[in-house]
Design a protein around this motif. Structure first.
Motif: not given
Length: 322
Positions: A63-72, A112-119, A55-58
Protein backbone atom coordinates in the motif's frame (compact mmCIF):
# COMPACT_ATOMS: atom_id res chain seq x y z
CA UNK A 1 -29.33 28.24 10.07
CA UNK A 2 -28.02 30.79 7.54
CA UNK A 3 -29.70 31.15 4.16
CA UNK A 4 -26.48 30.48 2.29
CA UNK A 5 -22.89 29.40 2.96
CA UNK A 6 -20.17 31.75 4.18
CA UNK A 7 -19.18 34.34 1.58
CA UNK A 8 -15.74 32.87 0.79
CA UNK A 9 -17.21 29.39 0.31
CA UNK A 10 -20.10 30.72 -1.77
CA UNK A 11 -17.52 32.37 -4.02
CA UNK A 12 -15.94 28.95 -4.61
CA UNK A 13 -19.33 27.46 -5.43
CA UNK A 14 -20.01 30.30 -7.88
CA UNK A 15 -16.62 29.76 -9.52
CA UNK A 16 -17.28 26.04 -9.91
CA UNK A 17 -20.67 26.79 -11.47
CA UNK A 18 -19.07 29.26 -13.89
CA UNK A 19 -16.54 26.67 -15.06
CA UNK A 20 -19.33 24.81 -16.85
CA UNK A 21 -17.34 21.58 -16.56
CA UNK A 22 -19.07 18.21 -16.86
CA UNK A 23 -20.33 16.69 -13.64
CA UNK A 24 -18.10 13.79 -12.62
CA UNK A 25 -21.15 11.58 -12.09
CA UNK A 26 -21.76 11.79 -15.84
CA UNK A 27 -18.30 10.30 -16.50
CA UNK A 28 -16.50 7.02 -16.04
CA UNK A 29 -14.32 6.70 -12.94
CA UNK A 30 -11.05 7.23 -14.89
CA UNK A 31 -12.53 10.28 -16.65
CA UNK A 32 -13.71 11.70 -13.34
CA UNK A 33 -10.27 11.20 -11.81
CA UNK A 34 -8.72 13.11 -14.70
CA UNK A 35 -11.26 15.90 -14.24
CA UNK A 36 -10.65 16.22 -10.51
CA UNK A 37 -6.89 15.74 -10.59
CA UNK A 38 -5.23 18.93 -9.48
CA UNK A 39 -8.42 20.71 -8.39
CA UNK A 40 -7.42 20.53 -4.73
CA UNK A 41 -3.77 19.59 -5.26
CA UNK A 42 -1.26 21.85 -3.60
CA UNK A 43 1.10 24.18 -5.43
CA UNK A 44 2.45 26.07 -2.46
CA UNK A 45 1.88 24.40 0.88
CA UNK A 46 3.94 25.14 3.95
CA UNK A 47 6.89 22.80 3.47
CA UNK A 48 7.86 22.77 7.15
CA UNK A 49 6.70 19.17 7.50
CA UNK A 50 9.14 16.77 5.87
CA UNK A 51 7.45 14.19 3.63
CA UNK A 52 8.57 10.90 2.09
CA UNK A 53 6.78 8.22 0.06
CA UNK A 54 7.05 4.52 0.81
CA UNK A 55 4.89 1.40 0.95
CA UNK A 56 3.58 -0.73 3.79
CA UNK A 57 2.32 -4.33 3.66
CA UNK A 58 -1.35 -4.77 2.89
CA UNK A 59 -3.75 -7.66 2.19
CA UNK A 60 -1.71 -9.35 -0.54
CA UNK A 61 -0.24 -6.10 -1.87
CA UNK A 62 1.93 -3.13 -0.96
CA UNK A 63 0.00 0.00 0.00
CA UNK A 64 1.51 3.37 -0.98
CA UNK A 65 1.71 5.87 1.87
CA UNK A 66 3.23 9.30 2.40
CA UNK A 67 4.88 10.00 5.75
CA UNK A 68 4.98 13.56 7.09
CA UNK A 69 7.25 14.40 10.01
CA UNK A 70 7.07 17.63 12.01
CA UNK A 71 10.12 19.85 12.40
CA UNK A 72 10.60 18.96 16.06
CA UNK A 73 12.28 16.27 18.12
CA UNK A 74 10.31 13.05 18.58
CA UNK A 75 9.05 10.47 19.01
CA UNK A 76 5.68 11.93 18.08
CA UNK A 77 2.11 10.67 18.10
CA UNK A 78 1.11 9.16 14.78
CA UNK A 79 -2.04 9.99 12.80
CA UNK A 80 -2.98 7.52 10.07
CA UNK A 81 -4.88 9.65 7.54
CA UNK A 82 -7.39 8.53 4.90
CA UNK A 83 -8.33 10.88 2.07
CA UNK A 84 -11.84 11.55 0.83
CA UNK A 85 -13.25 11.21 -2.67
CA UNK A 86 -16.23 8.87 -2.36
CA UNK A 87 -13.93 5.81 -2.43
CA UNK A 88 -13.55 6.48 -6.18
CA UNK A 89 -11.53 9.70 -6.38
CA UNK A 90 -8.76 11.21 -4.27
CA UNK A 91 -4.99 10.86 -4.11
CA UNK A 92 -2.15 11.43 -1.68
CA UNK A 93 -1.50 14.75 -3.44
CA UNK A 94 -5.09 15.90 -2.96
CA UNK A 95 -4.69 15.86 0.84
CA UNK A 96 -1.11 17.06 0.97
CA UNK A 97 -2.05 20.49 2.43
CA UNK A 98 -4.21 18.87 5.12
CA UNK A 99 -1.53 16.37 6.11
CA UNK A 100 1.22 18.99 6.23
CA UNK A 101 -0.94 21.17 8.44
CA UNK A 102 -1.73 18.30 10.81
CA UNK A 103 1.92 17.28 11.04
CA UNK A 104 3.02 20.83 11.85
CA UNK A 105 0.13 22.16 13.96
CA UNK A 106 -0.73 18.94 15.80
CA UNK A 107 2.98 18.09 16.10
CA UNK A 108 2.53 14.51 14.97
CA UNK A 109 3.75 12.12 12.32
CA UNK A 110 1.07 11.74 9.64
CA UNK A 111 0.91 8.60 7.52
CA UNK A 112 -1.39 9.30 4.56
CA UNK A 113 -2.74 6.12 2.96
CA UNK A 114 -3.45 5.53 -0.74
CA UNK A 115 -6.01 2.75 -0.30
CA UNK A 116 -7.46 0.95 -3.31
CA UNK A 117 -10.30 2.74 -5.10
CA UNK A 118 -13.65 1.62 -6.49
CA UNK A 119 -15.09 0.48 -8.85
CA UNK A 120 -11.96 -1.55 -9.54
CA UNK A 121 -11.88 -2.48 -5.84
CA UNK A 122 -15.32 -2.19 -4.18
CA UNK A 123 -16.11 -2.52 -0.48
CA UNK A 124 -14.45 -3.86 1.66
CA UNK A 125 -11.09 -3.37 -0.12
CA UNK A 126 -10.60 0.20 1.15
CA UNK A 127 -11.45 -0.84 4.72
CA UNK A 128 -8.99 -3.73 4.67
CA UNK A 129 -6.24 -1.51 3.26
CA UNK A 130 -6.94 1.15 5.88
CA UNK A 131 -6.91 -1.41 8.68
CA UNK A 132 -3.72 -3.06 7.43
CA UNK A 133 -1.94 0.30 7.20
CA UNK A 134 -3.03 1.20 10.74
CA UNK A 135 -1.96 -2.19 12.04
CA UNK A 136 1.48 -1.80 10.44
CA UNK A 137 1.93 1.72 11.82
CA UNK A 138 1.00 0.60 15.33
CA UNK A 139 3.50 -2.26 15.16
CA UNK A 140 6.24 -0.23 13.47
CA UNK A 141 5.73 3.29 14.75
CA UNK A 142 9.43 3.68 15.48
CA UNK A 143 10.20 3.22 11.79
CA UNK A 144 8.43 6.51 11.04
CA UNK A 145 9.59 8.36 14.16
CA UNK A 146 6.34 7.70 15.98
CA UNK A 147 5.16 6.69 19.43
CA UNK A 148 3.34 3.30 19.34
CA UNK A 149 1.27 4.26 22.39
CA UNK A 150 -0.27 7.28 20.64
CA UNK A 151 -1.67 6.16 17.28
CA UNK A 152 -4.80 7.90 15.98
CA UNK A 153 -6.85 7.59 12.80
CA UNK A 154 -8.32 10.50 10.85
CA UNK A 155 -9.93 11.28 7.54
CA UNK A 156 -12.36 13.44 5.62
CA UNK A 157 -15.58 12.34 3.91
CA UNK A 158 -14.98 8.77 2.69
CA UNK A 159 -11.76 8.89 4.69
CA UNK A 160 -13.78 9.70 7.79
CA UNK A 161 -15.80 6.56 7.12
CA UNK A 162 -12.57 4.57 6.98
CA UNK A 163 -11.29 6.09 10.23
CA UNK A 164 -14.54 5.06 11.96
CA UNK A 165 -14.45 1.60 10.36
CA UNK A 166 -10.84 1.05 11.44
CA UNK A 167 -11.77 2.09 14.98
CA UNK A 168 -14.54 -0.53 14.99
CA UNK A 169 -12.36 -3.22 13.42
CA UNK A 170 -9.51 -2.60 15.87
CA UNK A 171 -11.96 -3.11 18.75
CA UNK A 172 -13.65 -6.14 17.19
CA UNK A 173 -10.43 -7.89 16.10
CA UNK A 174 -8.47 -7.13 19.26
CA UNK A 175 -6.21 -5.03 17.03
CA UNK A 176 -4.22 -1.84 17.51
CA UNK A 177 -5.05 0.44 20.43
CA UNK A 178 -6.41 3.51 18.60
CA UNK A 179 -5.99 6.60 20.76
CA UNK A 180 -8.39 8.88 18.87
CA UNK A 181 -10.60 9.03 15.79
CA UNK A 182 -10.93 12.37 14.00
CA UNK A 183 -13.61 12.55 11.30
CA UNK A 184 -14.28 15.52 9.04
CA UNK A 185 -17.82 15.49 7.51
CA UNK A 186 -17.81 11.69 7.26
CA UNK A 187 -20.15 9.40 5.32
CA UNK A 188 -21.37 6.91 7.92
CA UNK A 189 -24.63 5.25 6.90
CA UNK A 190 -25.47 3.46 3.65
CA UNK A 191 -28.81 2.07 4.85
CA UNK A 192 -30.81 4.82 3.07
CA UNK A 193 -32.59 5.93 6.22
CA UNK A 194 -33.77 9.22 4.74
CA UNK A 195 -31.77 11.76 6.72
CA UNK A 196 -33.28 15.25 6.26
CA UNK A 197 -29.91 16.73 5.27
CA UNK A 198 -29.83 14.43 2.24
CA UNK A 199 -32.85 16.25 0.81
CA UNK A 200 -32.15 19.74 2.20
CA UNK A 201 -28.67 19.83 0.63
CA UNK A 202 -29.26 17.64 -2.42
CA UNK A 203 -28.02 20.24 -4.91
CA UNK A 204 -25.91 23.37 -5.00
CA UNK A 205 -23.37 22.70 -2.25
CA UNK A 206 -20.50 20.83 -3.97
CA UNK A 207 -21.42 17.31 -2.84
CA UNK A 208 -24.79 16.59 -4.46
CA UNK A 209 -27.29 13.74 -4.40
CA UNK A 210 -26.42 12.63 -7.95
CA UNK A 211 -22.74 12.47 -7.07
CA UNK A 212 -23.45 10.53 -3.87
CA UNK A 213 -25.45 7.98 -5.86
CA UNK A 214 -22.59 7.68 -8.36
CA UNK A 215 -20.09 7.02 -5.56
CA UNK A 216 -22.51 4.56 -3.97
CA UNK A 217 -22.96 2.59 -7.20
CA UNK A 218 -19.19 2.30 -7.62
CA UNK A 219 -18.27 1.36 -4.05
CA UNK A 220 -21.17 -0.83 -2.87
CA UNK A 221 -21.65 -3.73 -5.27
CA UNK A 222 -24.35 -5.55 -3.30
CA UNK A 223 -27.24 -4.51 -1.05
CA UNK A 224 -26.16 -7.15 1.49
CA UNK A 225 -23.33 -4.86 2.61
CA UNK A 226 -25.46 -1.87 3.56
CA UNK A 227 -25.92 -2.72 7.24
CA UNK A 228 -22.32 -3.92 7.65
CA UNK A 229 -20.87 -1.66 10.38
CA UNK A 230 -17.58 -1.38 8.48
CA UNK A 231 -19.56 0.27 5.69
CA UNK A 232 -22.18 1.96 7.90
CA UNK A 233 -20.50 2.63 11.28
CA UNK A 234 -23.71 4.18 12.65
CA UNK A 235 -25.29 0.71 12.28
CA UNK A 236 -22.86 -1.03 14.65
CA UNK A 237 -24.62 -3.10 17.31
CA UNK A 238 -22.53 -1.34 19.94
CA UNK A 239 -20.36 1.76 19.99
CA UNK A 240 -18.94 1.04 23.42
CA UNK A 241 -15.18 0.92 23.93
CA UNK A 242 -14.42 2.93 20.80
CA UNK A 243 -11.72 5.62 20.82
CA UNK A 244 -12.58 9.18 21.82
CA UNK A 245 -13.63 11.16 18.78
CA UNK A 246 -13.56 14.51 17.06
CA UNK A 247 -16.41 14.85 14.55
CA UNK A 248 -16.82 17.79 12.17
CA UNK A 249 -20.19 18.47 10.55
CA UNK A 250 -21.33 21.28 8.24
CA UNK A 251 -24.77 22.78 7.86
CA UNK A 252 -24.85 22.79 4.04
CA UNK A 253 -23.70 19.17 3.69
CA UNK A 254 -25.92 16.24 2.73
CA UNK A 255 -23.88 14.11 5.16
CA UNK A 256 -24.56 16.43 8.10
CA UNK A 257 -27.17 14.24 9.79
CA UNK A 258 -25.09 11.07 9.45
CA UNK A 259 -22.36 12.79 11.42
CA UNK A 260 -24.87 13.90 14.03
CA UNK A 261 -26.20 10.33 14.31
CA UNK A 262 -22.67 9.04 14.93
CA UNK A 263 -22.05 11.68 17.59
CA UNK A 264 -25.28 10.64 19.32
CA UNK A 265 -24.35 6.94 19.12
CA UNK A 266 -20.90 7.52 20.61
CA UNK A 267 -22.22 9.73 23.40
CA UNK A 268 -24.94 7.18 24.23
CA UNK A 269 -22.20 4.54 24.55
CA UNK A 270 -20.16 6.74 26.88
CA UNK A 271 -17.45 7.59 24.35
CA UNK A 272 -16.03 11.13 24.76
CA UNK A 273 -16.80 13.25 21.68
CA UNK A 274 -15.74 16.71 20.57
CA UNK A 275 -18.33 17.80 18.01
CA UNK A 276 -17.48 20.81 15.82
CA UNK A 277 -20.48 22.00 13.83
CA UNK A 278 -20.15 24.78 11.22
CA UNK A 279 -23.62 25.94 10.24
CA UNK A 280 -22.55 28.07 7.26
CA UNK A 281 -20.02 25.71 5.65
CA UNK A 282 -20.11 22.91 3.09
CA UNK A 283 -18.72 19.46 2.51
CA UNK A 284 -15.04 19.44 1.59
CA UNK A 285 -14.20 22.82 3.11
CA UNK A 286 -11.05 21.62 4.90
CA UNK A 287 -9.52 20.85 1.50
CA UNK A 288 -10.04 24.46 0.40
CA UNK A 289 -6.77 25.63 1.91
CA UNK A 290 -4.32 25.93 -0.99
CA UNK A 291 -4.18 27.20 -4.55
CA UNK A 292 -6.26 27.08 -6.66
CA UNK A 293 -8.95 26.96 -3.95
CA UNK A 294 -7.93 28.72 -0.75
CA UNK A 295 -10.50 29.99 1.77
CA UNK A 296 -10.32 31.49 5.22
CA UNK A 297 -13.16 29.20 6.30
CA UNK A 298 -11.24 26.13 5.22
CA UNK A 299 -8.13 27.24 7.08
CA UNK A 300 -10.13 27.89 10.25
CA UNK A 301 -11.77 24.45 10.14
CA UNK A 302 -8.43 22.74 9.50
CA UNK A 303 -6.70 24.72 12.26
CA UNK A 304 -9.35 23.63 14.78
CA UNK A 305 -9.16 20.03 13.55
CA UNK A 306 -5.39 20.09 14.13
CA UNK A 307 -5.84 21.73 17.54
CA UNK A 308 -8.27 19.01 18.63
CA UNK A 309 -5.84 16.30 17.53
CA UNK A 310 -2.99 17.99 19.32
CA UNK A 311 -4.93 18.20 22.56
CA UNK A 312 -6.11 14.59 22.25
CA UNK A 313 -2.63 13.20 21.54
CA UNK A 314 -0.40 15.54 23.53
CA UNK A 315 -2.79 16.42 26.31
CA UNK A 316 -2.32 20.11 25.70
CA UNK A 317 -3.73 22.77 23.37
CA UNK A 318 -1.65 24.41 20.63
CA UNK A 319 1.06 26.79 21.75
CA UNK A 320 0.27 30.48 21.17
CA UNK A 321 1.44 31.78 17.80
CA UNK A 322 3.89 34.69 17.96
Amino acid sequence: MPDEPAADVQAVLDAIEAMDAPDYHELTAPEARDLRRGFFDDDGADASADAADRTVPGPGLEIPVRVYRPDADGPHPVVVYFHGGGFVLGTLDSRDPICRTLATDAECVVVSVAYRLAPEHPFPAAVEDAYAATEWVAANAGAVGGDPDRVAVAGDSAGGNLAAAVSLAARDRDGPDVAHQALAYPVLDYREDGYPSHEENATGYFLEAAGMAWFDDHYVDSWVHRANPYLSPVAAASHADLPPATVVTCGFDPLRDEGLAYVDALEAAGVPVTHRHYEDLIHGVASMVADPVDTRSGREVLAQFAADLREALHGRPPEPQR
